[in-house]
Each structure stands twice: as C-alpha cells, then as structure tokens.
Design an enzyme around this catalytic site. Structure first.
Site, PDB file in Angstrom:
ATOM      1  N   TYR A   1      10.839  -9.977  -5.905  1.00  0.00           N
ATOM      2  CA  TYR A   1      10.118 -10.900  -5.008  1.00  0.00           C
ATOM      3  C   TYR A   1      10.977 -12.077  -4.529  1.00  0.00           C
ATOM      4  O   TYR A   1      10.583 -12.811  -3.635  1.00  0.00           O
ATOM      5  CB  TYR A   1       8.850 -11.462  -5.687  1.00  0.00           C
ATOM      6  CG  TYR A   1       7.852 -10.432  -6.172  1.00  0.00           C
ATOM      7  CD1 TYR A   1       7.959  -9.089  -5.806  1.00  0.00           C
ATOM      8  CD2 TYR A   1       6.801 -10.785  -7.013  1.00  0.00           C
ATOM      9  CE1 TYR A   1       7.051  -8.138  -6.275  1.00  0.00           C
ATOM     10  CE2 TYR A   1       5.890  -9.837  -7.478  1.00  0.00           C
ATOM     11  CZ  TYR A   1       6.035  -8.523  -7.098  1.00  0.00           C
ATOM     12  OH  TYR A   1       5.127  -7.584  -7.564  1.00  0.00           O
TER      13      TYR A   1
ATOM     14  N   HIS B   1       9.620  -2.454 -13.542  1.00  0.00           N
ATOM     15  CA  HIS B   1       8.862  -2.472 -12.287  1.00  0.00           C
ATOM     16  C   HIS B   1       8.443  -1.063 -11.830  1.00  0.00           C
ATOM     17  O   HIS B   1       7.306  -0.843 -11.420  1.00  0.00           O
ATOM     18  CB  HIS B   1       9.701  -3.168 -11.206  1.00  0.00           C
ATOM     19  CG  HIS B   1       8.883  -3.797 -10.131  1.00  0.00           C
ATOM     20  ND1 HIS B   1       9.224  -4.982  -9.540  1.00  0.00           N
ATOM     21  CD2 HIS B   1       7.743  -3.421  -9.512  1.00  0.00           C
ATOM     22  CE1 HIS B   1       8.329  -5.309  -8.629  1.00  0.00           C
ATOM     23  NE2 HIS B   1       7.429  -4.367  -8.587  1.00  0.00           N
TER      24      HIS B   1
HETATM   25  P1  NAD Z   1      -3.746  -7.981  -2.581  1.00  0.00           P
HETATM   26  O1  NAD Z   1      -4.674  -6.833  -2.633  1.00  0.00           O
HETATM   27  O2  NAD Z   1      -3.845  -9.022  -3.614  1.00  0.00           O
HETATM   28  O3  NAD Z   1      -3.895  -8.588  -1.121  1.00  0.00           O
HETATM   29  C1  NAD Z   1      -3.288  -9.772  -0.748  1.00  0.00           C
HETATM   30  C2  NAD Z   1      -3.791 -10.096   0.668  1.00  0.00           C
HETATM   31  O4  NAD Z   1      -5.197 -10.333   0.610  1.00  0.00           O
HETATM   32  C3  NAD Z   1      -3.153 -11.343   1.236  1.00  0.00           C
HETATM   33  O5  NAD Z   1      -2.886 -11.111   2.593  1.00  0.00           O
HETATM   34  C4  NAD Z   1      -4.217 -12.421   1.086  1.00  0.00           C
HETATM   35  O6  NAD Z   1      -4.159 -13.360   2.095  1.00  0.00           O
HETATM   36  C5  NAD Z   1      -5.504 -11.609   1.188  1.00  0.00           C
HETATM   37  N1  NAD Z   1      -6.578 -12.200   0.399  1.00  0.00           N
HETATM   38  C6  NAD Z   1      -6.492 -12.764  -0.828  1.00  0.00           C
HETATM   39  N2  NAD Z   1      -7.707 -13.179  -1.247  1.00  0.00           N
HETATM   40  C7  NAD Z   1      -8.579 -12.878  -0.255  1.00  0.00           C
HETATM   41  C8  NAD Z   1      -9.969 -13.083  -0.092  1.00  0.00           C
HETATM   42  N3  NAD Z   1     -10.705 -13.640  -1.039  1.00  0.00           N
HETATM   43  N4  NAD Z   1     -10.542 -12.655   1.071  1.00  0.00           N
HETATM   44  C9  NAD Z   1      -9.796 -12.082   2.039  1.00  0.00           C
HETATM   45  N5  NAD Z   1      -8.464 -11.857   1.960  1.00  0.00           N
HETATM   46  C10 NAD Z   1      -7.857 -12.258   0.810  1.00  0.00           C
HETATM   47  O7  NAD Z   1      -2.256  -7.339  -2.506  1.00  0.00           O
HETATM   48  P2  NAD Z   1      -0.817  -7.783  -3.023  1.00  0.00           P
HETATM   49  O8  NAD Z   1      -0.540  -9.208  -2.731  1.00  0.00           O
HETATM   50  O9  NAD Z   1       0.120  -6.776  -2.527  1.00  0.00           O
HETATM   51  O10 NAD Z   1      -0.926  -7.591  -4.604  1.00  0.00           O
HETATM   52  C11 NAD Z   1      -1.252  -8.642  -5.470  1.00  0.00           C
HETATM   53  C12 NAD Z   1      -0.153  -8.908  -6.466  1.00  0.00           C
HETATM   54  O11 NAD Z   1       0.097  -7.756  -7.267  1.00  0.00           O
HETATM   55  C13 NAD Z   1       1.216  -9.187  -5.811  1.00  0.00           C
HETATM   56  O12 NAD Z   1       1.289 -10.513  -5.321  1.00  0.00           O
HETATM   57  C14 NAD Z   1       2.145  -8.897  -6.949  1.00  0.00           C
HETATM   58  O13 NAD Z   1       2.212 -10.009  -7.831  1.00  0.00           O
HETATM   59  C15 NAD Z   1       1.465  -7.710  -7.618  1.00  0.00           C
HETATM   60  N6  NAD Z   1       2.024  -6.403  -7.166  1.00  0.00           N
HETATM   61  C16 NAD Z   1       2.699  -5.653  -8.076  1.00  0.00           C
HETATM   62  C17 NAD Z   1       3.243  -4.425  -7.704  1.00  0.00           C
HETATM   63  C18 NAD Z   1       3.975  -3.597  -8.705  1.00  0.00           C
HETATM   64  O14 NAD Z   1       4.666  -2.646  -8.293  1.00  0.00           O
HETATM   65  N7  NAD Z   1       3.881  -3.883  -9.982  1.00  0.00           N
HETATM   66  C19 NAD Z   1       3.105  -3.958  -6.388  1.00  0.00           C
HETATM   67  C20 NAD Z   1       2.415  -4.749  -5.477  1.00  0.00           C
HETATM   68  C21 NAD Z   1       1.869  -5.962  -5.887  1.00  0.00           C
END
Ligand code: NAD
Length: 290
Positions: A54, A110
C-alpha cells in the site's frame, strides 16, 4: 487469543477490547492516510490494516505521532515475492522502521507464493514473534487447502484475511477457521461501495433503520468475522463502526449467506504482477513441507 462478541460487535485480543470493525488503508497514501487514521481514531477505530504493497507507512507514522500507539492493533502484510525467510526479515524490519514503531501486532503473508515452502515463511515469522517484535501471525488470500498445509507447520496462526462481502464468501474456509480458532478478517466488505446498488441490502437496511453498508458489515460480524472497510470520509467511518445496535434475523442471515456463498471472488491477473493461486490443489498450493 482473540474472543469475539458478535452481538456487541466487539473483540478481545489478549484481554484488550477493540471494536470488530477495523480501518482498511489500501489506496490511502501520505497526508490523506494520516488524516484518515486520525479521523478514524476519533470515531473509535482501534484496528488499522496496512501492507508493504500500500506504500503508506509514512502516513501511518505521521498519524501515530499524536496517538498512543499501544492502544492500536496494527496489521501489515508482506508481499508474495518477499516470502523467503531473509526477505521476510528484511520486509519486517523496513515496515517497523518506516512506521516508526518497535513492534507489529499482526504480520500476514499477503498472497500465497507457490514457489516458496510455507514452513520457511512461517518459521521466519515465528522467530520475529519469539523476539517480541510481533504479536500474531496470519495469512491472506488462502483457501482451506492452504490452511491445512500451513497448520501442519505448527506455528500458531491467529488471523486469516480474505475477501468477504454479501456477494462472496468462502463458507468452507470460514467454517474451517472457526474450528481451528483462527479469526477471519473480511477485506473489501463493502465490495468497493457496490452494496449501494443492491435491492436486498437496501430493503434490510430500511427494515432495521440502517444503511445498506451497515447491513453488509453486520452480516460479516454475525458470521463471527471482522469487517475491514476502507474509508477516508468521516461520515462513512462513523456509519461503518455503528453496527452494534441491531441484529439480522436467522432468516435474513440465511438469505445473505446463501447468496454470498454462490458468488465469485476477485481474481488477480498479470496486471498485478502475478496470477493468483486460488485453484491450487492441496498438493500444489505450496511446495512440500520439508
Ligand atoms: P471496501 O469494500 O472497504 O470499499 C471501499 C470503498 O467503499 C471506498 O471507495 C469508500 O469510499 C467506500 N465506502 C466506505 N464506507 C462506505 C459507506 N458507508 N457507504 C458508501 N461507500 C462507502 O474495499 P477496499 O477498500 O478495497 O477493502 C477494505 C480494506 O481491506 C482495504 O483498505 C485493505 O486494508 C484491505 N484489503 C486487503 C486485501 C488483501 O489482499 N488482503 C485486498 C483488498 C483490500
């Protein structure tokens, strides 16, 4: 040891209580990341997820300057091409240095790397745990086949972080982890905000006086897993952590579970620098454990 209180959306880690909902920091960099973490801390978040991939350790370090680091549970992840023991040590030390902290709460692989035996990676992490630089070890983007092999190593695995939202979940993996007292943290719990367009989540939200996002996160919590939504907006942060005052009924859970279990997961492709390894059988998912 992690204990989960689904009803109150809380978890206890080694006796310390945290809200089940953590803050994801993917795509948040530099000052934006620092601001989001300070905002999240005000909203009550105490679990922060990051990864070397990240590129935001500087932002986290900047936020931690004015926070009590010890009241936060910080998770980071080593990228799949750094899974060899000497690289794990190198990535881990760089992680601590860049975040300006002297221990990490959780350190996860990861993505699986089919070229590097998992026993070597886990044993390198276990050395860090024994040196008291790391509290808990975990894996991300794994299937039951990966887990069966990883558990054979004998290194304690506390966390599994996988994709989980009302349009996809790996029920077999979640059940397996529960059986082995491994906590599942749900990444992309809002399916990148696409829950908004979903009639079923909207309908359930209306019924419970909540938003579609809150229904999605509550569904994860009631499945005994920890939601990890990403956000930089105060409004969304407050909304996402506020899921303790309603409950989905058994029928509602069954409906959502059934639909999610029939969904499909995100696939990695060469644009991410590698192809994901979800299809690997037990024999192939990692080289034979020595
Ligand atoms: P997410 O499903 O959390 O979606 C994030 C999006 O949703 C953002 O655009 C945000 O503005 C919007 N959002 C947040 N709260 C909202 C609400 N209440 N109403 C409407 N929209 C809203 O997807 P993400 O960010 O990809 O995943 C979350 C976290 O998971 C990442 O930040 C990361 O830390 C982790 N992650 C890990 C892996 C992995 O391979 N281990 C992969 C992807 C993500």
């Amino acid at each position: 040891m992690v204990e989960i209180d689904c009803e109150r959306a809380l978890c206890q880690i080694d006796g310390v209580g945290y809200p089940m909902v953590g803050l994801g920091t993917y795509r948040l960099k530099g000052k934006v990341c620092a601001k989001a973490i300070l905002q999240a801390a005000k909203c009550g978040y105490r679990m922060i997820d990051t990864a070397t991939y990240y590129e935001n350790f500087d932002g986290i370090a900047a936020a931690l300057k004015s926070l009590d680091r010890h009241s936060f549970y910080i998770t980071s992840k080593v990228w799949h091409d750094m899974a060899a023991p000497k690289n794990v040590r190198k990535d881990f030390e760089a992680t601590l240095k860049k975040m300006r902290i002297d221990y990490l709460d959780a350190y996860l692989v990861h993505w699986p790397n089919s070229a590097i035996p998992i026993d070597l990676t886990l044993e390198a992490m276990e050395e860090l745990r024994h040196a008291k630089k790391l509290r808990h070890i975990g894996l991300s983007n794994v299937t039951v086949n990966h887990m069966k092999k990883a558990l054979k190593v004998g290194v304690p695995i506390t966390w599994v972080q996988v994709e989980m939202h009302p349009f996809f979940y790996d029920k077999e993996l979640v059940d397996f982890c529960k059986k082995h007292s491994i906590v599942v943290q749900a990444w992309r719990p809002l399916n990148l905000g696409k829950h908004h367009e979903d009639a079923l989540l909207q309908k359930l939200g209306k019924k419970h006086g909540k938003t579609a996002a809150q229904v999605a996160l509550r569904w994860i919590a009631q499945n005994g897993c920890l939601p990890l939504p990403g956000s930089k907006s105060e409004k969304h942060m407050k909304e996402n952590i506020d899921i303790a005052d309603f409950s989905l009924s058994k029928e509602e859970m069954t409906k959502l579970n059934k639909r999610a279990a029939a969904g499909t997961r995100v696939r990695m492709n060469s644009s991410h620098g590698f192809t994901d390894e979800f299809d690997f059988s037990y024999k192939q998912c990692w080289p034979t454990i020595s």
